[in-house]
Design a protein around this motif. Structure first.
Motif, short mmCIF file in Angstrom:
data_model
loop_
_atom_site.label_atom_id
_atom_site.label_comp_id
_atom_site.label_asym_id
_atom_site.label_seq_id
_atom_site.Cartn_x
_atom_site.Cartn_y
_atom_site.Cartn_z
N HIS A 194 0.83 -1.21 0.00
CA HIS A 194 0.00 0.00 0.00
C HIS A 194 0.87 1.26 0.00
O HIS A 194 0.56 2.24 -0.69
CB HIS A 194 -0.92 0.00 1.22
N ALA B 30 -9.68 -9.00 2.45
CA ALA B 30 -10.48 -7.91 3.01
C ALA B 30 -9.97 -7.49 4.39
O ALA B 30 -10.07 -6.33 4.77
CB ALA B 30 -11.94 -8.33 3.10
N LYS B 31 -9.38 -8.41 5.14
CA LYS B 31 -8.91 -8.09 6.48
C LYS B 31 -7.77 -7.09 6.45
O LYS B 31 -7.65 -6.22 7.32
CB LYS B 31 -8.47 -9.37 7.19
N GLN C 244 -7.17 -5.04 3.84
CA GLN C 244 -7.45 -3.99 2.88
C GLN C 244 -7.61 -2.63 3.58
O GLN C 244 -8.25 -2.53 4.64
CB GLN C 244 -8.74 -4.30 2.09
N ILE C 245 -7.00 -1.57 3.02
CA ILE C 245 -7.11 -0.22 3.56
C ILE C 245 -8.22 0.51 2.81
O ILE C 245 -8.19 0.58 1.57
CB ILE C 245 -5.78 0.53 3.41
N PRO C 246 -9.24 1.05 3.50
CA PRO C 246 -10.34 1.74 2.82
C PRO C 246 -9.82 2.89 1.95
O PRO C 246 -8.98 3.68 2.37
CB PRO C 246 -11.20 2.25 3.97
N GLY C 247 -10.32 2.95 0.72
CA GLY C 247 -9.95 4.01 -0.19
C GLY C 247 -8.66 3.78 -0.94
O GLY C 247 -8.33 4.53 -1.86
N GLN D 138 -6.82 -2.03 -4.31
CA GLN D 138 -7.05 -3.36 -3.75
C GLN D 138 -5.82 -4.24 -3.95
O GLN D 138 -5.36 -4.46 -5.06
CB GLN D 138 -8.26 -4.02 -4.41
#
Length: 726
Positions: free
Chosen positions: A526, A566-567, A569-572, A575
């Motif tokens: 990320h 999903a665990k 994953q950083i919102p915004g 992916q």
């Protein structure tokens, strides 16, 4: 004296219902037909008619196959002579305790068991257990096959009980017997005695179920109370576990029957097997399939596919101790000798006498061969032999001597390039990173056309950029930042022109080892995707980094679709995707490429100064029973890094050997075309000098007076433009 009135007697509820029925219908109730009732009653206690399981299928079964043949089983146009003997030997009148069949997919193995269950309900009732590899597969078989069987056989459905519990996914109850549908676990075998059973897709069962043994042994141990009356087990599977294991070992221990037919010209017998198919190889796969014929080994007569039914009509099963002879001899239906006594009746089925057309089989084989030649991937060949032919695949390297460390050392010392150089032929460079407790192990690999590869660099990162702080990739998330400066930004010089440097196309990072390592890898990904103004680091695209984790499914796809987490994953944020390749198959591919001794397609080049330690790591693992294993204490980082380099290229370019999807920015510049100097003449006092090799550098200056060094911003600036000719 008055007489008291008599109260009317209240009618019973039953008489009231009859009165109501007569009032509504104006007719007396009809009674059952006495003759029919007696016929049904005596039919239930009458001893069943003596029929074989195949005769029962002929009488009671009507196939329903939309898009294919539908109608009575006995009138099917598909040759089914090979089903008769194994089906009838499942009758309790046969002395065999186990009937085992090894063969390809979709050839009728399960139909043998279905016809046996039909026969058991109508003519020889007894409880039966059906086992499939998993609970989900068991439920799927019941809904797609067993329920369909009940629709095809009204006589069987008529014997099913009507209680609420008599018809569900895992239990079917009939008059006189039950069908239990289970899966292989300890409790499902323990304390569940059955006299009859089916093991479907046996090679998908664990070899040791709940530390108690294999499924055949567990079921046989639950039939002790029925030994005096007899028990029966039907086992079938396509081979998957390799030679001398699973269904192959079980079949080999039995009668081991094979299918023999008579030539339509000389009437001599031969085994109907894949090896008897003949086809041209100097044409396309489709043309090869169209010209496939079955050749008699005695007279050489080719049999077209439309003669298959005539060959099948002469077929018979020949087992241990027996010899096939011509049916024209009149000897015991074409068999001479005596079958060796055995309690296991077993059969080798071959796809050539199954449902698949010969043309389709040959076409699939040619395509699988082409895949192996192009990419050294045995997966399609293995799938072909297991699911189409019906036998375990023997690796093409099984008879070859393995590539030794000494041979790799000799190759490296004879190489013409050094570590850190990019030889001619490289189209793209990938970096791969493996995690250690105190290091990042890194390797650079160059990839060329035709799956050609060169190991370009191999090093370990032990400290941060300051050269002092020791790395802890599992514990310190901030330590991952060193990968940007020492891996992602890295460039390598061309061997032919060190002034030209080639960037990294993509970096693959192994995220395995621990949950902390995976968390750190995702966070670093990320961070690389978002960039940093403070660090003057631009945001990267998702194709610059590939997160990897070795898969544990040796028979799965080489590179399944990535799985988002999903665990983590950083919102915004973009992916993140995790790729889980089948490293066992990729290691097979890499092993074949290492075995290539001559430079060319799929050859792996080694730098002349690659260390002995890293050369040994390329041969650290060995293949045991189809799986690659690392001996205790051995180091295999270089081998794993090379495996992930192949995976990264499969992710980005697929199976394109020409690497057409590699972008221009990742490719080395093409070498300049050679300039031929004109030959000098005697009359030329100043012959044209030969231009120097390599790129030509032209320096041009803007017009105007020169600017003195150290002039301020207000003065004229000196400009220089460098142009490289290509």
């Amino acid at each position: 004296m008055s007489i008291p009135a008599v109260k009317p007697v209240a009618a019973s509820p039953r008489l009231g219902a009859l009165s109501l029925l007569m009032e509504q219908t104006r007719e007396p109730p009809r009674f059952a037909n006495v003759r029919a009732t007696l016929r049904i009653a005596f039919g239930e206690v009458r001893f069943p008619e003596k029929l074989t399981p195949m005769e029962a299928a002929d009488r009671h079964r009507n196939l329903r196959n939309p898009g294919a043949y539908s109608g009575p089983w006995r009138e099917s146009p598909i040759p089914m002579q090979h089903l008769v003997l194994p089906t009838n030997n499942l009758a309790m009148t046969s002395h065999y305790a186990i009937v085992a069949v090894m063969g390809p997919s979709q050839m009728g193995k399960s139909e043998i068991g279905n016809n046996w269950q039909l026969h058991s309900v109508i003519y020889d009732p007894a409880d039966m257990a059906f086992y499939s590899p998993t609970k989900e597969l068991t439920a799927s078989y019941v809904t797609t096959q067993i329920n369909k069987l009940l629709e095809e056989c009204p006589d069987v459905a008529a014997r099913q009980l009507t209680t609420a519990s008599a018809d569900n996914i895992y239990l079917k109850q009939f008059r006189g017997c039950d069908w239990h549908f289970l899966w292989p676990t300890g409790p499902n075998f323990r304390a569940r005695p059955f006299s009859r059973g089916r093991l479907d897709d046996y090679d998908d069962f664990d070899d040791d179920i709940a530390d108690q043994g294999d499924a055949v042994s567990l079921f046989s141990g639950r039939t002790t109370s029925f030994l005096e009356y007899g028990s029966k087990l039907y086992v079938n599977s396509s081979p998957k576990k390799g030679p001398k294991r699973g269904i192959e070992a079980l079949v080999a221990s039995g009668t081991a029957r094979r299918w023999w037919v008579d030539c339509q010209q000389c009437a001599e017998p031969f085994e109907m097997a894949w090896e008897r198919l003949s086809y041209p190889t100097d044409c396309s796969a489709i043309e090869s399939g169209k010209k496939a014929v079955m050749v008699c080994p005695h007279c050489g007569r080719p049999h077209e596919h439309n003669e298959k039914s005539f060959l099948m009509a002469t077929g018979r099963w020949v087992g241990k101790g027996e010899i096939a002879v011509s049916r024209a001899s009149g000897k015991n239906d074409g068999i001479d000798g005596e079958l060796e006594p055995n309690t296991i009746d077993s059969y080798y089925w071959d796809g050539v006498f199954g449902l698949a057309p010969w043309a389709n089989m040959v076409q699939r084989f040619r395509l699988a061969e082409q895949r192996f030649e192009d990419h050294q991937d045995e997966g399609p060949l293995k799938s072909f032999f297991q699911t189409v032919v019906g036998r375990n695949y023997v690796s093409r390297s099984s008879g070859d001597a393995p590539m030794t460390v000494d041979a790799l050392t000799e190759r490296a010392r004879a190489s013409d390039y050094r570590m850190g150089e990019v030889p001619d032929g490289v189209v793209a460079i990938t970096m791969t990173v493996d995690l250690g407790v105190d290091r990042f192990s890194v390797m650079a690999v160059g990839h060329g056309i035709g799956n050609r590869a060169w190991i370009i660099d191999r090093f370990d990162i032990l400290t941060l950029d300051d050269g002092i702080t020791k790395l802890e990739p599992f514990r310190r998330r901030e330590h991952w930042s060193v990968l940007y400066s020492k891996v992602l930004k890295r460039t390598y010089p061309l061997k032919r022109d060190p002034s030209i440097r080639v960037p990294v196309f993509c970096t693959g990072v192994d995220t395995g080892g621990s949950d902390d390592a995976t968390d750190n890898a995702f966070a670093w990904w990320h961070d690389m995707m978002t960039g940093s103004r403070r660090e003057r680091r631009p945001a990267l695209s998702p194709t610059h980094i590939t997160l990897l984790k070795g898969g544990n499914r040796p028979n799965g796809r080489i590179l399944p679709s990535p799985t988002p987490d999903a665990k983590r994953q950083i919102p915004g944020a973009p992916q993140v995707e995790l790729f889980v390749p089948n490293v066992n198959r990729v290691k097979d591919m890499a092993d074949y490429r290492l075995r290539r001794k001559d430079p060319g397609p799929a050859y792996i080049g080694l730098p002349v100064d690659l260390s002995d330690k890293h050369l040994a790591e390329l041969r650290a693992e060995e293949k045991v029973e189809g799986l690659w294993e690392k001996p205790d204490g051995a180091r295999n980082e270089t081998w794993d890094l090379f495996i992930y380099a192949i995976v990264v290229m499969i992710r980005l370019v697929g199976w394109d050997q020409n690497l057409t999807s590699v972008p221009m920015w990742a490719r080395p510049p093409r070498p300049p075309a050679p300039v031929a100097a004109p030959p000098p003449t005697p009359d030329d006092p100043n012959p044209t000098p030969t231009p120097p090799s390599g790129p030509r550098v032209t320096v041009s200056r803007p017009a105007g007076p020169p600017t003195r060094p150290g002039a301020g911003r207000s003065g004229a600036r000196r400009g220089v433009r460098v142009v490289r000719s290509r």
